[in-house]
Scaffold this motif. Sequence first.
Motif, PDB file in Angstrom:
ATOM      1  N   ASP A 154     -12.214  11.507  15.223  1.00 44.93           N
ATOM      2  CA  ASP A 154     -12.345  12.803  14.552  1.00 44.93           C
ATOM      3  C   ASP A 154     -13.130  12.712  13.247  1.00 44.93           C
ATOM      4  OD1 ASP A 154     -10.842  13.771  16.633  1.00 44.93           O
ATOM      5  OD2 ASP A 154      -8.971  13.925  15.491  1.00 44.93           O
ATOM      6  N   MET A 155     -13.028  11.577  12.549  1.00 49.12           N
ATOM      7  CA  MET A 155     -13.706  11.428  11.261  1.00 49.12           C
ATOM      8  C   MET A 155     -15.067  10.735  11.389  1.00 49.12           C
ATOM      9  SD  MET A 155     -10.510  10.322   8.788  1.00 49.12           S
ATOM     10  CE  MET A 155     -11.499  10.422   7.288  1.00 49.12           C
ATOM     11  N   GLY A 156     -15.389  10.287  12.606  1.00 41.62           N
ATOM     12  CA  GLY A 156     -16.649   9.575  12.801  1.00 41.62           C
ATOM     13  C   GLY A 156     -16.709   8.269  12.034  1.00 41.62           C
ATOM     14  N   LEU A 157     -15.567   7.597  11.907  1.00 35.66           N
ATOM     15  CA  LEU A 157     -15.472   6.382  11.106  1.00 35.66           C
ATOM     16  C   LEU A 157     -16.138   5.196  11.789  1.00 35.66           C
ATOM     17  CD1 LEU A 157     -11.717   6.488  10.009  1.00 35.66           C
ATOM     18  CD2 LEU A 157     -13.694   6.862   8.537  1.00 35.66           C
ATOM     19  N   SER A 158     -16.702   4.316  10.984  1.00 37.48           N
ATOM     20  CA  SER A 158     -17.037   2.973  11.434  1.00 37.48           C
ATOM     21  C   SER A 158     -15.873   2.079  11.014  1.00 37.48           C
ATOM     22  CB  SER A 158     -18.321   2.478  10.781  1.00 37.48           C
ATOM     23  OG  SER A 158     -19.417   3.269  11.177  1.00 37.48           O
ATOM     24  N   ALA A 159     -15.588   1.071  11.815  1.00 35.55           N
ATOM     25  CA  ALA A 159     -14.457   0.198  11.493  1.00 35.55           C
ATOM     26  C   ALA A 159     -14.708  -1.211  12.002  1.00 35.55           C
ATOM     27  CB  ALA A 159     -13.160   0.752  12.091  1.00 35.55           C
ATOM     28  N   ILE A 160     -14.136  -2.158  11.288  1.00 34.34           N
ATOM     29  CA  ILE A 160     -14.107  -3.554  11.732  1.00 34.34           C
ATOM     30  C   ILE A 160     -12.636  -3.940  11.824  1.00 34.34           C
ATOM     31  CG2 ILE A 160     -14.741  -5.930  11.192  1.00 34.34           C
ATOM     32  CD1 ILE A 160     -17.156  -4.849   9.679  1.00 34.34           C
ATOM     33  N   VAL A 161     -12.203  -4.299  13.019  1.00 34.57           N
ATOM     34  CA  VAL A 161     -10.786  -4.550  13.295  1.00 34.57           C
ATOM     35  C   VAL A 161     -10.594  -6.010  13.675  1.00 34.57           C
ATOM     36  CG1 VAL A 161      -8.782  -3.859  14.657  1.00 34.57           C
ATOM     37  CG2 VAL A 161     -10.589  -2.187  14.180  1.00 34.57           C
ATOM     38  N   VAL A 162      -9.807  -6.729  12.879  1.00 36.00           N
ATOM     39  CA  VAL A 162      -9.450  -8.111  13.186  1.00 36.00           C
ATOM     40  C   VAL A 162      -8.075  -8.108  13.837  1.00 36.00           C
ATOM     41  CG1 VAL A 162      -8.575 -10.206  12.079  1.00 36.00           C
ATOM     42  CG2 VAL A 162     -10.830  -9.353  11.500  1.00 36.00           C
ATOM     43  N   THR A 163      -7.951  -8.775  14.964  1.00 40.90           N
ATOM     44  CA  THR A 163      -6.664  -8.836  15.660  1.00 40.90           C
ATOM     45  C   THR A 163      -6.637 -10.011  16.618  1.00 40.90           C
ATOM     46  OG1 THR A 163      -5.111  -7.591  17.076  1.00 40.90           O
ATOM     47  CG2 THR A 163      -7.467  -7.277  17.499  1.00 40.90           C
ATOM     48  N   HIS A 164      -5.436 -10.446  16.946  1.00 44.31           N
ATOM     49  CA  HIS A 164      -5.287 -11.458  18.004  1.00 44.31           C
ATOM     50  C   HIS A 164      -4.931 -10.769  19.324  1.00 44.31           C
ATOM     51  CE1 HIS A 164      -1.132 -10.617  16.884  1.00 44.31           C
ATOM     52  NE2 HIS A 164      -0.808 -11.038  18.085  1.00 44.31           N
TER      53      HIS A 164
END
Length: 256
Positions: free
Chosen positions: A198-208
């Motif tokens: 909805d916000m048109g966000l860019s994101a970098i997600v670190v996860t296992h």
Amino acid sequence: MTPLLSVHGLTKRYGAHLGCGDVSFDLFPGEVLGIVGESGSGKSTLLNCLAGHLPPDAGQVIFDTRADGQRDVLTMSEPERRMLGRTDWAFVHQHARDGLRMGVSAGGNVGERLMAVGARNYGDIRDSAIDWLGRVEISETRVDDRPTTFSGGMQQRLQIARNLVTGPRLVFMDEPTGGLDVSVQARLLDLLRGLVRDMGLSAIVVTHDLAVVRLLAHRLMVMKDGHVVEHGLTDQVLDDPQHAYTQLLVSSVLQV
């Protein structure tokens, strides 16, 4: 299209140990990049170097700023980086307590970020805080309650509201669902996916957790021993992994 973030040769060492080595990639507006790997793979080091929490030993982190176009964040002054972290950037910690003021009310936590960028009208700040609590599914009646009275899932949702209230364009997420019950994780992931869209966000997600990147990320980077060993579209990497380490990661999840 101009990348929102362009990373070139980012490297961080801890003495003889390589945290991350010669990492390069572009992130475009509205895109979510997942970074996966086992503990010690370098994914958190990379995220913290990107977000300015750790000084890298080499490389560039070029951000397409609103006012001045492309700037190397690593050469910005400290006040410039701080302002970037309050406006166009946001960081969601794995442990919500690291991203909240636990002695301040829920509304105060959200309002503080608005005040940091110049908001001064109390009524407007409170209205914005209540609006954002609603967006992350926290009742208006909890606006004056402290985060210490909230569950872990509510604390994480409050941290997200605090981060997103200023309308950032890039959000760094460090294990955003880590340590939460499975049912709470699912609800939080659904909320995050909706907000990103909805916000048109860019994101970098670190996860296992490969299920997290499957739901959130358009593209995926796999790290091992500080290096990126595979990079591609998320479904492509997870459904047809090419590197032996990625194959091991995917198969270990399937065997659970």
